[in-house]
Scaffold this motif. Structure first.
Motif, short mmCIF file in Angstrom:
data_model
loop_
_atom_site.label_atom_id
_atom_site.label_comp_id
_atom_site.label_asym_id
_atom_site.label_seq_id
_atom_site.Cartn_x
_atom_site.Cartn_y
_atom_site.Cartn_z
N THR A 49 0.83 -1.20 0.00
CA THR A 49 0.00 0.00 0.00
C THR A 49 0.87 1.26 0.00
O THR A 49 1.84 1.35 0.73
CB THR A 49 -0.91 0.01 1.25
N ALA A 50 0.54 2.21 -0.83
CA ALA A 50 1.19 3.51 -0.94
C ALA A 50 2.63 3.42 -1.46
O ALA A 50 3.39 4.37 -1.33
CB ALA A 50 1.15 4.27 0.38
N CYS A 51 3.02 2.32 -2.03
CA CYS A 51 4.35 2.20 -2.62
C CYS A 51 4.17 2.15 -4.14
O CYS A 51 3.47 1.28 -4.66
CB CYS A 51 5.07 0.94 -2.14
N GLY A 52 4.80 3.05 -4.83
CA GLY A 52 4.66 3.11 -6.28
C GLY A 52 5.92 2.71 -7.02
O GLY A 52 6.01 2.90 -8.23
N ARG A 53 6.89 2.16 -6.29
CA ARG A 53 8.14 1.78 -6.94
C ARG A 53 7.93 0.55 -7.83
O ARG A 53 7.05 -0.26 -7.59
CB ARG A 53 9.21 1.50 -5.89
N PRO A 54 8.81 0.37 -8.84
CA PRO A 54 8.69 -0.79 -9.73
C PRO A 54 8.99 -2.09 -8.98
O PRO A 54 9.87 -2.14 -8.12
CB PRO A 54 9.72 -0.55 -10.82
N ALA A 55 8.27 -3.13 -9.32
CA ALA A 55 8.44 -4.44 -8.69
C ALA A 55 9.66 -5.15 -9.26
O ALA A 55 9.95 -5.05 -10.45
CB ALA A 55 7.20 -5.29 -8.91
N ALA B 67 1.52 -11.49 -13.91
CA ALA B 67 0.96 -11.12 -12.61
C ALA B 67 -0.12 -12.14 -12.26
O ALA B 67 -1.10 -12.32 -12.98
CB ALA B 67 0.36 -9.72 -12.68
N GLU B 68 0.10 -12.85 -11.17
CA GLU B 68 -0.84 -13.87 -10.70
C GLU B 68 -1.73 -13.25 -9.62
O GLU B 68 -1.27 -12.42 -8.83
CB GLU B 68 -0.09 -15.07 -10.13
N PRO B 69 -2.98 -13.67 -9.53
CA PRO B 69 -3.88 -13.05 -8.56
C PRO B 69 -3.52 -13.36 -7.10
O PRO B 69 -3.85 -12.58 -6.22
CB PRO B 69 -5.25 -13.63 -8.91
N HIS B 70 -2.83 -14.46 -6.81
CA HIS B 70 -2.53 -14.82 -5.43
C HIS B 70 -1.06 -14.62 -5.09
O HIS B 70 -0.57 -15.16 -4.10
CB HIS B 70 -2.94 -16.27 -5.16
N CYS B 71 -0.35 -13.84 -5.88
CA CYS B 71 1.05 -13.52 -5.64
C CYS B 71 1.18 -12.01 -5.47
O CYS B 71 0.33 -11.25 -5.92
CB CYS B 71 1.92 -13.97 -6.81
N TYR B 72 2.23 -11.61 -4.82
CA TYR B 72 2.45 -10.20 -4.54
C TYR B 72 3.78 -9.77 -5.15
O TYR B 72 4.80 -10.37 -4.90
CB TYR B 72 2.46 -9.95 -3.03
N ASP B 73 3.73 -8.70 -5.93
CA ASP B 73 4.94 -8.14 -6.52
C ASP B 73 5.51 -7.12 -5.54
O ASP B 73 4.77 -6.28 -5.02
CB ASP B 73 4.65 -7.47 -7.86
N LEU B 74 6.82 -7.20 -5.28
CA LEU B 74 7.45 -6.30 -4.32
C LEU B 74 8.61 -5.55 -4.95
O LEU B 74 9.32 -6.09 -5.81
CB LEU B 74 7.97 -7.09 -3.11
N CYS B 75 8.84 -4.34 -4.48
CA CYS B 75 9.98 -3.55 -4.92
C CYS B 75 11.23 -4.05 -4.19
O CYS B 75 11.14 -4.91 -3.31
CB CYS B 75 9.75 -2.06 -4.63
N ALA B 76 12.39 -3.52 -4.54
CA ALA B 76 13.65 -3.97 -3.94
C ALA B 76 13.66 -3.75 -2.43
O ALA B 76 14.07 -4.62 -1.66
CB ALA B 76 14.82 -3.25 -4.59
#
Length: 126
Positions: A10-16, A38-47
């Motif tokens: 939430t509130a993070c706009g950095r690239p995954a 992008a899978e619906p049950h996975c989460y993309d995270l920034c560095a």
């Protein structure tokens, strides 16, 4: 619509750069390279968020490394490279090196030089 996937926090706009998947049956959080889709049950995270990842108490975190990323050479790698360069630059008689062992006397004609699987024959004039 942006083609760059963004961090799921939430509130993070950095690239995954990584994808987080929870395996509930094994109580494991798996953090790996960014998934192709992008899978619906996975989460993309920034560095930043992927480095600070923590899992619930009693869970294991498995961090998978990207095999395509260049790894830093170790001291052993650099030493092996330096030894190979020194060996290649050493001015020793390579005519004695043949098929893995010393050459038999009289097996080569005069003026013949062997380098690996190649053979150079010099003309009698030179």
């Amino acid at each position: 619509m942006s083609l760059v996937r963004r961090c799921s926090r939430t509130a993070c706009g950095r690239p995954a750069v990584a994808t987080l998947t929870y395996v509930y049956a094994d109580s494991t959080a798996v953090l790996g390279p960014l998934a192709t889709y992008a899978e619906p049950h996975c989460y993309d995270l920034c560095a930043e968020h992927s480095e600070r990842l923590t899992a619930p108490r009693g869970w294991d975190v498995v961090r998978l490394t990207d095999g395509s990323a260049p790894s830093r050479p170790s001291g052993d790698d650099l030493e092996a490279l330096a030894n190979a360069v020194r060996e290649a630059a050493r001015p020793h008689d390579r005519a004695a090196e043949g098929g893995g062992g010393p050459a038999k006397s009289g097996s080569r004609s005069v003026g013949e030089t062997r380098r690996g699987h190649l053979r150079v024959l010099r003309s009698p004039d030179s």
